[in-house]
Design an enzyme around this catalytic site. Structure first.
Site, PDB file in Angstrom:
ATOM      1  N   GLU A 314       3.186  11.438   6.665  1.00 53.25           N
ATOM      2  CA  GLU A 314       3.842  10.520   6.439  1.00 53.25           C
ATOM      3  C   GLU A 314       4.654  10.501   5.218  1.00 53.25           C
ATOM      4  OE1 GLU A 314       1.397   6.902   8.643  1.00 53.25           O
ATOM      5  OE2 GLU A 314       0.757   7.479   6.692  1.00 53.25           O
ATOM      6  N   CYS A 398       0.749  -2.198   8.175  1.00 48.30           N
ATOM      7  CA  CYS A 398       1.412  -2.431   7.074  1.00 48.30           C
ATOM      8  C   CYS A 398       2.988  -2.902   7.103  1.00 48.30           C
ATOM      9  CB  CYS A 398       1.419  -1.188   5.987  1.00 48.30           C
ATOM     10  SG  CYS A 398       1.932   0.171   6.959  1.00 48.30           S
TER      11      CYS A 398
END
Length: 651
Positions: A314, A398
């Protein structure tokens, strides 16, 4: 501890307040009223549709609120969900706080207050607050630095500060203060070491310092940053994954020169480091921030302002590794780019940081939110064959609340001030009042940006007053597609911008990316800025192999793409010869009013029998990148080939 506590204290106190008076301090969202035709509808949609979706997912569809209720009941119930889920509750509350200022809603505020009551009821007497460890076993708390206890706490602090700023209510802020005091009682110079597993607490503590004026929180943020890169971390990120670069823990922050690891962690950490550099005057953090920022912008940033090309971590991989279809570009990372670049601007007064902030805001971040307000991208690729789409929620959720809090808090990024100067950073229709000593100066901005380059600013001081007005002149309007030269315009011609005061050419100095107009201002003075809004072709540096022989289209701050919905269902058969001319035209994507780009380009088509191909000139339409994939999953490309160099047969 090996480091001297005395030396640390001397270092941190030595620079507090250094040169702070001449740095641009952002005007708080609570002091800005936004009336903008581009942003206001998006903020209203976030205040209603997006937050309704977030609250439903948080309170009903998932167990996030239930976990707080379970803690308060003391019945030994099991925790549900993931160990960092508390953070989504706090981010949603932060977004709600901003939205209540923009879009007052008594019912939503009462619902948020009920959440806050449940959160407060789940806090332990010593200040600890974490539903995962409270329900699963407090004996394990503060034993694994990877388990997001500090990350959750950071988002609690941010929510508490925002809710207090928006409503004046202290309950959540007091919960956050008790949590911060609990953490401070355990960790710090002369106490236990702690390395944040997912950075966030550092920047949150600086916000708490600004809100309470308690220097203990700034000292703690500074200390947390100083803990990194010293082989102090203990947790699964380090022991199981054995990847210290993932959490930017290879070397001390002041020695860091390259961007590594998880993109969101990096953005939050560097945001905190820039904050600490500003308020402590510590030059080591300033130098490191400039060096790492250059590494990001010069070698590791997409044209959209997105960062973090690799899905495996990520985050970041190798320099210039910027694939398009496989681009990860997490929405949260683009949100983090907005945070970090704002702090870098506040630290240095340099407009190039707002240039990057604007690029990320209008493209990489805004793309994460659907036009309907209730669908999201986690990652934001720059090309698709039609197999990628928006979703209503995620297991790790998120991004929805993160993009919601960014859009809702837009007022934080428009204006800034110092004792003798005012900065206009973003061109957003709005009004604010800024105190310059004993005189209040009201400002009103009107614009149709980003569709038009015309901006009008009316100055309304209580009485005649002298100050310097800094109006940002974007790099893209001065011939720079991107700071650092990773992206360049194919055409070097630059149309001039103009800036006038009361209809006459303004006397100004171009400094740090701003037109600085230093004069005595009276009520009703009017500043008008006209920026060139030509359609520009952008090419990437030769080291970016994914974009070799390709160009992208940009107009103003917006990056464009071609999508199948506008081009006979295809986006991978379009060639953009150098002679092709694209013109802006008013258009719409669903209910979103936009400026599209239309022009004749070379299109490749396959014969009906599948044995031959032909090229022909057809009208091609490009749309703002942030609007793609709102009419269903579809083929899309940002970077288009300039000519045919090879053929790959597919079937």
């Amino acid at each position: 501890m090996n480091r001297s506590v005395f030396a640390y204290v001397i270092l941190t106190f030595a620079g507090y307040g250094t040169a702070e008076a001449q740095r641009p301090d952002p005007v708080n969202f609570s002091q800005v009223r936004i009336t903008d035709s581009f942003w206001r509808p998006k903020m209203d949609k976030v205040s209603t549709v997006t937050l309704d979706a977030c609250m439903y997912q948080t309170e009903v569809k998932t167990p996030r609120i239930r976990n707080f209720e379970k803690v308060a009941r003391h019945k030994g119930e099991q925790h549900e969900g993931i160990f960092y889920d508390d953070s989504d509750v706090f981010k949603a509350l932060e977004a709600i706080a901003y939205s209540l200022r923009n879009h007052p809603d008594g019912k939503r505020e009462a619902r948020a207050d009920a959440w806050i009551d449940k959160i407060a009821a789940a806090q332990l007497p010593d200040g600890y607050l974490n539903t995962y460890f409270t329900l699963r076993g407090l004996d394990k708390r503060w034993t694994d630095m990877s388990m997001h206890e500090d990350y959750n706490g950071g988002h609690l602090i941010e929510a508490g500060v925002a809710y207090f700023d928006a409503t004046g209510k202290r309950k959540l802020l007091d919960v956050a203060i008790r949590w911060a005091n609990h953490f401070d009682s355990l960790f710090g110079p002369g106490k236990r070491d702690w390395v944040t597993g997912h950075q966030e607490l550092e920047l949150a503590l600086v916000k708490l310092y600004r809100s309470t004026h308690q220097e203990r929180y700034l000292r703690l943020a500074h200390w947390l940053l100083d803990e990194r890169g010293r082989r102090l971390a203990k947790g699964y990120t380090w022991t199981e994954w054995k990847d210290t670069a993932y959490a930017q823990d290879l070397v001390p922050i002041k020695d860091q020169k390259r961007i590594t690891g998880h993109a969101v962690r990096a953005m939050y950490m560097y945001t905190g480091a820039a904050d600490v550099a500003k308020y402590t005057g510590d030059p080591g953090y300033l130098d490191a921030m400039k060096t790492v920022w250059a590494d990001v912008v010069d070698r590791n940033m997409y044209i959209t302002g997105g960062i973090g090309s690799s899905g495996s971590n990520e985050g970041f991989s190798a320099d210039y590794d910027l694939p398009n279809e496989q681009a990860y570009c997490e929405t949260c990372a683009s949100v983090g780019m907005v945070f970090w670049n704002q702090r870098m601007n506040s630290l240095t007064g340099e407009g190039q940081y707002i240039d990057v902030l604007e690029k990320s805001l209008y493209n990489g971040a805004l793309d994460g939110l659907s036009l309907s307000g209730d669908r999201y991208f986690y990652g934001n690729p720059l090309a698709s064959v039609g197999n990628y789409g928006r979703r209503e929620w995620f297991g790790t959720a998120c991004c929805p609340a993160n993009i919601a809090r960014l859009v809702a808090s837009l007022g934080n990024y428009i204006y800034a001030k110092s004792a003798s100067d005012i900065w206009v950073n973003l061109f957003v229709g709005s009004s604010t009042t800024i105190s310059m000593g004993s005189t209040d100066v009201a400002l009103q901005m009107k614009t149709d940006y980003p569709w038009s380059g015309r901006v009008a600013l009316t100055v309304l001081p209580e009485k005649k007053i002298r100050y310097a007005l800094h109006v940002r002149i974007p790099g893209w309007a001065r011939g720079f597609a991107s700071p650092g030269g990773l992206y360049e315009y194919t055409d070097a011609d630059v149309q001039p911008f103009t800036i006038t005061v009361n209809g006459r050419p303004a006397g100004y100095a171009l400094e740090k990316g701003y037109a600085v107009i230093d004069r005595s201002w009276k009520r009703g003075d009017r500043v008008e800025l006209s920026l060139p809004m030509d359609v520009r072709r952008v090419k990437a540096a030769s080291q970016v192999k994914a974009d070799k022989g390709r160009v992208a289209l940009q107009r103003g701050p917006l990056v464009y793409c071609v999508e199948g919905a506008d081009n006979d269902g295809q986006a991978w058969n379009i060639i953009l010869p150098d002679a092709a001319v694209f013109s802006p035209e008013r258009d719409s994507i669903l209910s979103e009013q936009v400026v599209a780009l239309k022009g004749m380009a070379t299109v490749v088509s396959v014969s009906a029998d599948g044995y031959s191909v032909r090229t022909e000139q057809r009208l091609v339409k490009a749309i703002p990148y942030y609007t793609w994939c709102n009419r269903g999953n579809d083929a899309m490309q940002v970077w288009l080939p300039r000519r045919i160099t090879n053929i790959k047969i597919d079937y």
